[in-house]
Design an enzyme around this catalytic site. Sequence first.
Site, PDB file in Angstrom:
ATOM      1  N   HIS A 170      14.345 -20.312 -11.456  1.00 13.05           N
ATOM      2  CA  HIS A 170      15.701 -20.486 -10.919  1.00 13.05           C
ATOM      3  C   HIS A 170      16.416 -19.141 -11.025  1.00 13.05           C
ATOM      4  O   HIS A 170      16.135 -18.339 -11.921  1.00 13.05           O
ATOM      5  CB  HIS A 170      16.423 -21.551 -11.757  1.00 13.05           C
ATOM      6  CG  HIS A 170      17.739 -22.001 -11.215  1.00 13.05           C
ATOM      7  ND1 HIS A 170      18.893 -21.262 -11.332  1.00 13.05           N
ATOM      8  CD2 HIS A 170      18.089 -23.141 -10.571  1.00 13.05           C
ATOM      9  CE1 HIS A 170      19.898 -21.923 -10.786  1.00 13.05           C
ATOM     10  NE2 HIS A 170      19.441 -23.065 -10.302  1.00 13.05           N
TER      11      HIS A 170
ATOM     12  N   GLN B  75      15.182 -29.017 -16.281  1.00 16.21           N
ATOM     13  CA  GLN B  75      14.549 -30.109 -15.552  1.00 16.21           C
ATOM     14  C   GLN B  75      13.583 -30.916 -16.428  1.00 16.21           C
ATOM     15  O   GLN B  75      12.930 -31.829 -15.923  1.00 16.21           O
ATOM     16  CB  GLN B  75      13.809 -29.566 -14.330  1.00 16.21           C
ATOM     17  CG  GLN B  75      14.690 -28.869 -13.319  1.00 16.21           C
ATOM     18  CD  GLN B  75      15.688 -29.802 -12.648  1.00 16.21           C
ATOM     19  OE1 GLN B  75      15.519 -31.009 -12.635  1.00 16.21           O
ATOM     20  NE2 GLN B  75      16.739 -29.231 -12.078  1.00 16.21           N
TER      21      GLN B  75
ATOM     22  N   LYS C  84      22.905 -32.427 -16.094  1.00 16.08           N
ATOM     23  CA  LYS C  84      21.653 -32.970 -15.564  1.00 16.08           C
ATOM     24  C   LYS C  84      21.091 -34.080 -16.451  1.00 16.08           C
ATOM     25  O   LYS C  84      20.078 -34.692 -16.109  1.00 16.08           O
ATOM     26  CB  LYS C  84      20.610 -31.856 -15.414  1.00 16.08           C
ATOM     27  CG  LYS C  84      20.992 -30.761 -14.420  1.00 16.08           C
ATOM     28  CD  LYS C  84      19.900 -29.725 -14.303  1.00 16.08           C
ATOM     29  CE  LYS C  84      20.353 -28.499 -13.514  1.00 16.08           C
ATOM     30  NZ  LYS C  84      20.648 -28.791 -12.099  1.00 16.08           N
TER      31      LYS C  84
END
Length: 421
Positions: free
Chosen positions: A128, A208, A231
């Site tokens: 990222h 993630q 998240k």
Amino acid sequence: MVVTQHRTLADRVRADFPILTQEVNERPLVYLDNAATSQKPIAVLDALRHYYECDNANVHRGVHTLSARATDAYEAAREKVARFVNAASSQEIVYTRNASEAINLVAYSWGLNTLKAGDEVILTVMEHHSNLVPWQLVAQKTGAVLKFVELDETQGFDLNQYRSLLSEKTKLVSVVHASNTLGCVNPVQEIARLAHEVGAKVLIDACQSVPHMPIDVQAIDCDWLVASGHKMCAPTGIGFLYGKLHVLRSMPPFLGGGEMIADVFLDRSTYADVPHKFEAGTPAIAEAIALGAAVDYLSELGMENIYAYEKQLTSYLFEQLNQIPEVKVYGPQPKADGSGRTALASFTCGNVHPHDLSTILDRAGVAIRAGHHCTQPLHRAIGAQSTARVSLYFYNTREEIDVFIAALKEAIDFFGDIFGA
């Protein structure tokens, strides 16, 4: 005999997420953009409201009752996060605004003060931008050299090439645990072991992975790990940095101001112990407390249960996508049990632009992502300017995947009619 259908994890939790009950464009909302941000359960919303209605005061700076209650809740949340990732101490958890700030903290505090010309930093082409740009800036200032692990034949982490990049010049390995575009889960424990053999430090971007699977920082043996609260069912504006205690104590402050000091004189200052050394100014108090509530919520469900359910969703999602000839999915295919990747799929559909595809799906109430997902170098490596991305969480259902697939097929037919494809 009446057969009772087994209730899934999603069936049990859907009522906890009020936002999922709405309609979008006169269709029931199907929210499949969880890799960008997750929805928030009532318990987290209640934690925010309770702080502002009952305990609103600054932390660490007052002896009155409200300040004491706010401080207790704020530090209790830190303890929860530490247990959630199995840190050895809550002092190893530093609150940040998000994972990007956490990586910048390491880059500017440790990187600028440690790296020198000729030192090497190993990243991957799948990073990222938040785990790429800070190291580019540090390299420009220090003369350090950035090296990159490429993709293997499955579009996953090339472990053999990684081994070949390691040397006595390697001072840092900073890698994503699970790619937000490819979905692959990288072998971070082995990555860390090999890096430490050459004396390098290891930073893991776990944005993630922390929301989706059990994480044990001591088992990984990373020096730092970062994650974003939004998240993992917490509010925006809060994230955290895990760091080994001795490593954090060796690092100079990142920002100066109130709270991060021990004593201040006109010509010098001394600094507080970690984690407060890195938490200058009034923090995001309500958001940190709500992060603790999110950790409570996820822990009660059980991260093993969340991971097991999402593996089932992943298998089903790929079964359906693989039946559509026009769809090209990037990253490794899941194993038979759905493991080996996270519950997301980035894909293209021939010449149909992902933004156009996303717009058509939105008309059907289906929310997906379209673009480069803050991984432009990776998209160049896989030969795609942009991709569409569907990403799942534990409150999603097989029925929602069916709605998505039906809408996707209709969109493909629609564009095929327009372009004569």
